[in-house]
Design a protein around this motif. Structure first.
Motif, PDB file in Angstrom:
ATOM      1  N   HIS A  26      10.671  -3.264   9.752  1.00 30.45           N
ATOM      2  CA  HIS A  26       9.233  -3.487   9.588  1.00 30.45           C
ATOM      3  C   HIS A  26       8.598  -2.285   8.908  1.00 30.45           C
ATOM      4  N   PHE A  27       7.500  -2.557   8.221  1.00 36.05           N
ATOM      5  CA  PHE A  27       6.621  -1.508   7.732  1.00 36.05           C
ATOM      6  C   PHE A  27       5.592  -1.212   8.823  1.00 36.05           C
ATOM      7  N   PRO A  28       4.978  -0.032   8.801  1.00 46.80           N
ATOM      8  CA  PRO A  28       3.908   0.246   9.768  1.00 46.80           C
ATOM      9  C   PRO A  28       2.771  -0.773   9.724  1.00 46.80           C
ATOM     10  N   LEU A  29       2.441  -1.272   8.537  1.00 44.13           N
ATOM     11  CA  LEU A  29       1.371  -2.266   8.421  1.00 44.13           C
ATOM     12  C   LEU A  29       1.730  -3.558   9.153  1.00 44.13           C
ATOM     13  N   ASP A  30       3.009  -3.899   9.219  1.00 41.43           N
ATOM     14  CA  ASP A  30       3.440  -5.083   9.968  1.00 41.43           C
ATOM     15  C   ASP A  30       3.098  -4.928  11.446  1.00 41.43           C
TER      16      ASP A  30
ATOM     17  N   PHE B 211       0.825  -1.193   0.000  1.00 41.77           N
ATOM     18  CA  PHE B 211       0.000   0.000   0.000  1.00 41.77           C
ATOM     19  C   PHE B 211       0.870   1.257   0.000  1.00 41.77           C
ATOM     20  N   ALA B 212       0.451   2.259  -0.762  1.00 42.40           N
ATOM     21  CA  ALA B 212       1.221   3.505  -0.860  1.00 42.40           C
ATOM     22  C   ALA B 212       1.330   4.192   0.497  1.00 42.40           C
ATOM     23  N   TRP B 213       0.231   4.211   1.279  1.00 47.73           N
ATOM     24  CA  TRP B 213       0.271   4.872   2.590  1.00 47.73           C
ATOM     25  C   TRP B 213       1.262   4.180   3.523  1.00 47.73           C
ATOM     26  N   ASN B 214       1.389   2.852   3.379  1.00 48.29           N
ATOM     27  CA  ASN B 214       2.310   2.080   4.212  1.00 48.29           C
ATOM     28  C   ASN B 214       3.755   2.479   3.924  1.00 48.29           C
ATOM     29  N   ILE B 215       4.073   2.625   2.659  1.00 47.23           N
ATOM     30  CA  ILE B 215       5.428   3.034   2.260  1.00 47.23           C
ATOM     31  C   ILE B 215       5.681   4.476   2.684  1.00 47.23           C
ATOM     32  N   GLU B 216       4.711   5.345   2.460  1.00 45.69           N
ATOM     33  CA  GLU B 216       4.874   6.758   2.831  1.00 45.69           C
ATOM     34  C   GLU B 216       5.079   6.925   4.339  1.00 45.69           C
TER      35      GLU B 216
ATOM     36  N   PHE C  48       6.161   4.620   6.402  1.00 48.41           N
ATOM     37  CA  PHE C  48       7.466   4.037   6.703  1.00 48.41           C
ATOM     38  C   PHE C  48       8.576   5.060   6.462  1.00 48.41           C
ATOM     39  N   GLU C  49       8.525   5.730   5.322  1.00 56.26           N
ATOM     40  CA  GLU C  49       9.569   6.701   4.982  1.00 56.26           C
ATOM     41  C   GLU C  49       9.604   7.872   5.953  1.00 56.26           C
ATOM     42  N   ARG C  50       8.466   8.220   6.538  1.00 55.17           N
ATOM     43  CA  ARG C  50       8.425   9.307   7.529  1.00 55.17           C
ATOM     44  C   ARG C  50       9.016   8.873   8.866  1.00 55.17           C
TER      45      ARG C  50
END
Length: 192
Positions: free
Chosen positions: A145-149, A2-7, A9-11
């Motif tokens: 980890h990603f936030p979704l994880d 998901f784009a929001w998950n990557i965004e 994560f990057e923040r």
């Protein structure tokens, strides 16, 4: 992914310009706070009566079932960690295995969900939720980890808690047997 998950994560993810002390604190949180769970279970076991020990066995059952659910999810829907897809910066060495859901956060949030169903340990639930969030943040910050994880650990923990709660009656003889066995062992140990 998901784009929001990557965004997100990057923040959250640390970078080369992040102060070294922040990375060290995050590493300490990511690696050592998890040991509070077994330490709390053991200490609470020794300080509890028979009813408290039955509750603790239920908490342990929820944690183990949630971790098992997590493994089933990994087999059915393996999601790469950020460093596996060359995103962000990684400050904590980790095996390149699927990261959804986070096992560390699953342990804390399973303990929290299970504690909510007990009289003796319900007051600990907020602390377990907060520790899970802290550990989850540290692991995203460090790039493993990603936030979704992290967020995915909550429904897994809640489902495990509901399943164990639903099996409470049939499991009572097992819990009671284990607590009685412990009492006999502890009694024999005290006599020596």
């Amino acid at each position: 992914m998901f784009a929001w998950n990557i965004e997100l994560f990057e923040r959250i993810n640390a970078s080369a310009t992040t102060p070294h002390w922040m990375v060290l604190v995050a590493i300490a949180i990511a690696q050592w706070v998890i040991w509070l769970a077994p330490a709390w279970l053991a200490l609470s076991w020794f300080r509890s009566d028979a009813l408290g020990r039955r509750d603790l066995l239920e908490v342990l059952a929820v944690i183990l079932l949630a971790l098992a659910f997590g493994q089933l999810i990994v087999m059915a829907w393996p999601q790469p960690r950020p460093f596996m897809v060359h995103l962000g910066s990684q400050f904590l060495a980790h095996v390149a295995d699927p990261g959804f859901p986070s096992d560390h956060v699953t342990v804390f949030w399973s303990a929290a969900c299970a504690a909510l169903a007990t009289r003796r340990f319900a007051r600990m639930a907020a602390l377990w939720f907060a520790l899970g969030l802290l550990v989850g943040w540290s692991r995203v910050f460090l790039g493993v980890h990603f936030p979704l994880d992290v967020l995915g650990a909550l429904p897994v923990a809640a489902l495990a808690a509901l399943c164990v709660r639903g099996l409470r009656r049939p499991m009572q003889p097992i819990y009671t047997g284990l607590v009685s066995l412990w009492a006999r062992i502890a009694g024999a140990w005290q006599k020596t």
